[in-house]
Design a protein around this motif. Structure first.
Motif, PDB file in Angstrom:
ATOM      1  N   ALA A 197       0.828  -1.214   0.000  1.00 18.85           N
ATOM      2  CA  ALA A 197       0.000   0.000   0.000  1.00 18.85           C
ATOM      3  C   ALA A 197       0.860   1.261   0.000  1.00 18.85           C
ATOM      4  N   THR A 198       1.947   1.239   0.761  1.00 19.93           N
ATOM      5  CA  THR A 198       2.811   2.415   0.822  1.00 19.93           C
ATOM      6  C   THR A 198       3.597   2.590  -0.472  1.00 19.93           C
ATOM      7  N   THR A 199       4.114   1.503  -1.014  1.00 16.53           N
ATOM      8  CA  THR A 199       4.892   1.574  -2.244  1.00 16.53           C
ATOM      9  C   THR A 199       4.042   2.074  -3.402  1.00 16.53           C
ATOM     10  N   LEU A 200       2.769   1.682  -3.420  1.00 15.66           N
ATOM     11  CA  LEU A 200       1.864   2.135  -4.472  1.00 15.66           C
ATOM     12  C   LEU A 200       1.237   3.490  -4.147  1.00 15.66           C
ATOM     13  N   GLU A 201       1.720   4.134  -3.049  1.00 14.85           N
ATOM     14  CA  GLU A 201       1.299   5.475  -2.640  1.00 14.85           C
ATOM     15  C   GLU A 201      -0.182   5.543  -2.300  1.00 14.85           C
ATOM     16  N   LEU A 202      -0.722   4.449  -1.744  1.00 13.25           N
ATOM     17  CA  LEU A 202      -2.102   4.462  -1.283  1.00 13.25           C
ATOM     18  C   LEU A 202      -2.196   5.036   0.123  1.00 13.25           C
ATOM     19  N   ILE A 203      -1.148   4.809   0.936  1.00 17.26           N
ATOM     20  CA  ILE A 203      -1.073   5.367   2.279  1.00 17.26           C
ATOM     21  C   ILE A 203       0.367   5.791   2.534  1.00 17.26           C
ATOM     22  N   SER A 204       0.571   6.613   3.542  1.00 19.23           N
ATOM     23  CA  SER A 204       1.929   7.019   3.889  1.00 19.23           C
ATOM     24  C   SER A 204       1.966   7.533   5.315  1.00 19.23           C
ATOM     25  N   LEU A 205       3.126   7.405   5.954  1.00 22.14           N
ATOM     26  CA  LEU A 205       3.378   7.960   7.278  1.00 22.14           C
ATOM     27  C   LEU A 205       4.776   8.548   7.270  1.00 22.14           C
ATOM     28  N   PRO A 206       5.020   9.592   8.046  1.00 22.64           N
ATOM     29  CA  PRO A 206       6.368  10.170   8.101  1.00 22.64           C
ATOM     30  C   PRO A 206       7.365   9.183   8.691  1.00 22.64           C
ATOM     31  N   GLY A 207       8.584   9.194   8.169  1.00 25.61           N
ATOM     32  CA  GLY A 207       9.597   8.219   8.544  1.00 25.61           C
ATOM     33  C   GLY A 207      10.034   8.231   9.990  1.00 25.61           C
ATOM     34  N   PRO A 208      10.455   9.374  10.573  1.00 26.18           N
ATOM     35  CA  PRO A 208      10.992   9.372  11.942  1.00 26.18           C
ATOM     36  C   PRO A 208      10.049   8.783  12.997  1.00 26.18           C
ATOM     37  N   PRO A 209       8.747   9.157  13.041  1.00 22.44           N
ATOM     38  CA  PRO A 209       7.860   8.534  14.032  1.00 22.44           C
ATOM     39  C   PRO A 209       7.717   7.024  13.829  1.00 22.44           C
ATOM     40  N   VAL A 210       7.705   6.583  12.577  1.00 20.09           N
ATOM     41  CA  VAL A 210       7.598   5.147  12.301  1.00 20.09           C
ATOM     42  C   VAL A 210       8.829   4.419  12.827  1.00 20.09           C
ATOM     43  N   GLU A 211      10.007   4.970  12.593  1.00 19.40           N
ATOM     44  CA  GLU A 211      11.238   4.329  13.047  1.00 19.40           C
ATOM     45  C   GLU A 211      11.286   4.237  14.567  1.00 19.40           C
ATOM     46  N   ALA A 212      10.851   5.303  15.248  1.00 19.83           N
ATOM     47  CA  ALA A 212      10.809   5.277  16.706  1.00 19.83           C
ATOM     48  C   ALA A 212       9.811   4.232  17.202  1.00 19.83           C
ATOM     49  N   ALA A 213       8.651   4.155  16.554  1.00 22.10           N
ATOM     50  CA  ALA A 213       7.629   3.195  16.965  1.00 22.10           C
ATOM     51  C   ALA A 213       8.088   1.759  16.727  1.00 22.10           C
ATOM     52  N   ILE A 214       8.857   1.527  15.673  1.00 17.65           N
ATOM     53  CA  ILE A 214       9.384   0.184  15.417  1.00 17.65           C
ATOM     54  C   ILE A 214      10.335  -0.228  16.540  1.00 17.65           C
ATOM     55  N   ALA A 215      11.198   0.699  16.964  1.00 19.61           N
ATOM     56  CA  ALA A 215      12.090   0.408  18.088  1.00 19.61           C
ATOM     57  C   ALA A 215      11.277   0.126  19.349  1.00 19.61           C
ATOM     58  N   GLY A 248       3.178  -5.694  12.780  1.00 21.39           N
ATOM     59  CA  GLY A 248       3.592  -5.957  11.404  1.00 21.39           C
ATOM     60  C   GLY A 248       3.154  -4.848  10.465  1.00 21.39           C
ATOM     61  N   LEU A 249       1.960  -4.294  10.695  1.00 17.80           N
ATOM     62  CA  LEU A 249       1.513  -3.153   9.892  1.00 17.80           C
ATOM     63  C   LEU A 249       2.508  -2.002  10.011  1.00 17.80           C
ATOM     64  N   LEU A 250       3.018  -1.810  11.211  1.00 20.19           N
ATOM     65  CA  LEU A 250       3.991  -0.743  11.454  1.00 20.19           C
ATOM     66  C   LEU A 250       5.318  -1.034  10.758  1.00 20.19           C
ATOM     67  N   HIS A 251       5.797  -2.267  10.884  1.00 21.34           N
ATOM     68  CA  HIS A 251       7.074  -2.627  10.268  1.00 21.34           C
ATOM     69  C   HIS A 251       7.000  -2.563   8.745  1.00 21.34           C
ATOM     70  N   GLY A 252       5.813  -2.741   8.192  1.00 20.14           N
ATOM     71  CA  GLY A 252       5.669  -2.648   6.746  1.00 20.14           C
ATOM     72  C   GLY A 252       6.054  -1.273   6.215  1.00 20.14           C
ATOM     73  N   PHE A 253       5.800  -0.232   7.016  1.00 19.97           N
ATOM     74  CA  PHE A 253       6.222   1.113   6.602  1.00 19.97           C
ATOM     75  C   PHE A 253       7.743   1.196   6.553  1.00 19.97           C
ATOM     76  N   GLY A 254       8.410   0.464   7.454  1.00 26.38           N
ATOM     77  CA  GLY A 254       9.863   0.429   7.434  1.00 26.38           C
ATOM     78  C   GLY A 254      10.395  -0.256   6.192  1.00 26.38           C
ATOM     79  N   PHE A 255       9.789  -1.379   5.824  1.00 26.44           N
ATOM     80  CA  PHE A 255      10.187  -2.066   4.593  1.00 26.44           C
ATOM     81  C   PHE A 255       9.974  -1.162   3.379  1.00 26.44           C
ATOM     82  N   ALA A 256       8.834  -0.464   3.378  1.00 30.50           N
ATOM     83  CA  ALA A 256       8.536   0.414   2.253  1.00 30.50           C
ATOM     84  C   ALA A 256       9.544   1.556   2.164  1.00 30.50           C
ATOM     85  N   GLY A 257       9.974   2.069   3.328  1.00 34.69           N
ATOM     86  CA  GLY A 257      10.976   3.122   3.326  1.00 34.69           C
ATOM     87  C   GLY A 257      12.284   2.652   2.739  1.00 34.69           C
TER      88      GLY A 257
END
Length: 332
Positions: A197-215, A248-257
């Motif tokens: 979904a992120t790669t196809l630009e259907l959804i997006s989240l800013p990188g820094p908050p996602v990275e912190a949430a993954i940690a 896993g939904l959260l980590h998917g944004f990391g993979f997409a990044g």
């Protein structure tokens, strides 16, 4: 002694890993053929993205055949990487000839090469310190893009410390192969959804908050492992597949990044996206099987020894993830 060694290794990984430990940070060289009115010459638009930290920006330079004339590059800084664009004009086509990254032999990084012909046919190849050059095929192998992105996906899960530690935590937390498989499958389905979904630009989240949430997700699982008690299952033990799916939904944004750092070949987006995801899953399977076999062998040798190893691993992983969390909050 082995517990102390494990702890030191994991802590060292935390201190030496970049704040954005989820990024692949490869170099990226795009060669796009420009239709020219004069058939005697061949023009190409060049894009070279070289991350600063691995040393690619300072040490590595794309090298083309001697008959190619280069315009002055236009340089800028984009997401901690040097971004340069220029054109080259060659007497002959690049098809059938070699393109090289001079200086990559002196780094520990690799780079992706993407070539697009004037007719829209795309090729992809990996350039590494051991293989710094690639020949642009005159007749591209249709599976070349698939192989390149599959290998890149495997490397990302094995070298992306965030995801590796999260998957290890799932194995350390749960007992029984079926529960582990079901939980890891939920994690896989979830991050595949957000990756696509992120790669196809259907959804997006800013990188820094996602990275912190993954940690933070890794810290959460490490705490769950440490506080687990017989007869009193914690939330992550009662519904592990739900917890794994949500994280896993959260980590998917990391993979997409990470995939966004590489780029997708025009005209081959579905193939590249599919094979990158399959590569991630293949690497994930290797991690799960290796961790489960190790725990099984330790348990067979000495149950107390296995329990201590599980606990020390949880403390070490949690310490590394907590440090990442602080780093990313400050950096964000």
């Amino acid at each position: 002694m082995i517990f102390r060694i494990l702890l030191l290794i994991l802590l060292a990984a935390g201190f030496t890993a970049d704040v954005r430990a989820d990024d692949l940070r490869p170099g990226y060289l795009e060669i796009r053929e420009i239709p020219a009115p004069n058939a005697a010459v061949h023009q190409y638009g060049i894009t070279w993205k070289a991350p600063i930290r691995p040393g690619l920006a300072a040490r590595v330079v794309p090298v083309f055949p001697n008959d190619c004339i280069t315009t002055e590059p236009v340089r800028s800084i984009d997401a901690a990487a040097l971004l340069a664009r220029w054109d080259i004009t060659c007497r002959g086509t690049l098809a059938g000839r070699s393109v090289r990254l001079s200086g990559i032999e002196d780094t520990a990084a690799d780079a992706l090469l993407r070539y697009q012909s004037a007719t829209g046919i795309t090729q992809a190849a990996r350039l590494t310190p051991a293989n710094p050059a690639a020949v642009i095929a005159q007749t591209p192998d249709r599976w070349q893009v698939a192989r390149t992105y599959f290998v890149t996906g495997v490397e990302h899960i094995l070298m992306g410390y965030d995801h590796l530690l999260f998957v290890l935590c799932l194995v350390l937390l749960l007992n029984g192969a079926r529960r582990v498989v079901a939980t890891v499958t939920a994690f896989t389905v979830a991050h595949s959804i957000t990756l696509v979904a992120t790669t196809l630009e259907l959804i997006s989240l800013p990188g820094p908050p996602v990275e912190a949430a993954i940690a933070l997700s890794i810290v959460f699982l490490a705490v769950e492992i440490v506080k687990r008690e017989p007869g009193a299952p914690r939330l992550s033990e009662r519904i592990p597949w739900v917890v794994a799916f949500l994280f896993g939904l959260l980590h998917g944004f990391g993979f997409a990044g990470a995939l966004a750092e590489i780029g997708l070949p025009q005209g081959e987006v579905p193939m590249a996206l599919l094979t990158f995801n399959l590569g991630v899953e293949a690497g994930q399977i290797v991690i799960v099987i290796g961790a489960m076999l190790t725990l099984w062998a330790l348990h067979r040798a000495n149950a107390l020894y296995a329990a201590r190893a599980r606990m020390f691993s949880a403390y070490a992983i949690g310490s590394v993830a907590a440090m990442w969390l602080l780093q990313r909050i400050v950096a964000g």
